[in-house]
Design an enzyme around this catalytic site. Sequence first.
Site, PDB file in Angstrom:
ATOM      1  N   ARG A 170       0.845  -1.205   0.000  1.00  0.00           N
ATOM      2  CA  ARG A 170       0.000   0.000   0.000  1.00  0.00           C
ATOM      3  C   ARG A 170       0.874   1.246   0.000  1.00  0.00           C
ATOM      4  O   ARG A 170       0.552   2.246  -0.673  1.00  0.00           O
ATOM      5  CB  ARG A 170      -0.933  -0.016   1.203  1.00  0.00           C
ATOM      6  CG  ARG A 170      -2.022  -1.063   1.121  1.00  0.00           C
ATOM      7  CD  ARG A 170      -2.709  -1.284   2.458  1.00  0.00           C
ATOM      8  NE  ARG A 170      -3.406  -0.093   2.923  1.00  0.00           N
ATOM      9  CZ  ARG A 170      -3.940   0.037   4.137  1.00  0.00           C
ATOM     10  NH1 ARG A 170      -3.839  -0.952   5.024  1.00  0.00           N
ATOM     11  NH2 ARG A 170      -4.569   1.147   4.483  1.00  0.00           N
ATOM     12  N   CYS A 201      -0.870   5.951   9.333  1.00  0.00           N
ATOM     13  CA  CYS A 201      -1.316   4.626   8.885  1.00  0.00           C
ATOM     14  C   CYS A 201      -2.463   4.838   7.912  1.00  0.00           C
ATOM     15  O   CYS A 201      -2.484   5.828   7.179  1.00  0.00           O
ATOM     16  CB  CYS A 201      -1.713   3.754  10.075  1.00  0.00           C
ATOM     17  SG  CYS A 201      -3.098   4.405  11.043  1.00  0.00           S
TER      18      CYS A 201
END
Length: 313
Positions: free
Chosen positions: A192, A268
């Site tokens: 990601r 995050c």
Amino acid sequence: MSTPLLLSPSQLQASLPSRSGDSQQVAILDSSWFMPNSPRKPNEEFQKKRVPGAQFLDLDEVASPHELGLKHMIPSERQFADACEAFGIGPSCHVILYDTHGVFSSPRALFMFRAFGHEKSSILDGGLPRWEAEGLPIEVEPPAQARKAVYPTPVLDKEMIRSYDQMVSNSFPDPQSDPALELVIDARSRGRFLGTDPEPRQGLSSGHIPHSFSLPFTAFLQTHTLPNSSVQYTSFLPVPELRNVLVSHLGDHADAVIQGERPITTSCGSGMTAGVLWLGLKLLGAPKVALYDESWTGYASRASSKIEKAKTD
């Protein structure tokens, strides 16, 4: 004497509140949270079983509204105080937080308490699964209602929170050019971060903030399997191993972060597992650690954000 950041199940058991007396000096909160695409429902699981005396902290409810509709943003000072009062938590109460993953969302809950100056707060390392694995008692009866407490409005330590504008400003200079510039570490998976894997939130681009570093939150954790079961849970690595992980991801910057010569911010997907990195850094003794509350969902949702991805041939 400072309150430890981590407690083992035996340490928590020794701290369990007495049912006698006028005030509860220890409060236990189940702060479990699951990704939006998970079929699991944390409050329903809490109702079925819990550490004795625990109450349920919904991190999406004890939160501020956000212009982009983001969940579990840091609450207002009064929101936090009101939640503490409802839980029967006073300013001198030792708050112990856990989750049902082992270590996943409880560090974010601990971050919230510490950001509001509630230093008497810890997490149960290994969470409810480790508690069960060590043969400690489980409560299955309906949870008792807490006696309301009084909690004066605290002051949020704004140095522990980073905003979108702060993250954008910090992303322009290369941290290699100035040893005092703030570093950013990203707790999402490597794929990601690189932009090679999709985000779990539909329509959101993957990639990363310019000049940020990848440090998946799982790198700070160790995985255990419950005896005679396929169920797994996580706990923190020992501190020397945490340091090795930080060095492997930050190189020469690691010591500067630990010694407080470089500030660092954790990020995050939505501000949840950034708490794992925040807590790991605090276990290492790093003094200047902040958390980007919106994290990647807030950053990548804005069309003006610069998103970097891995270069492909």
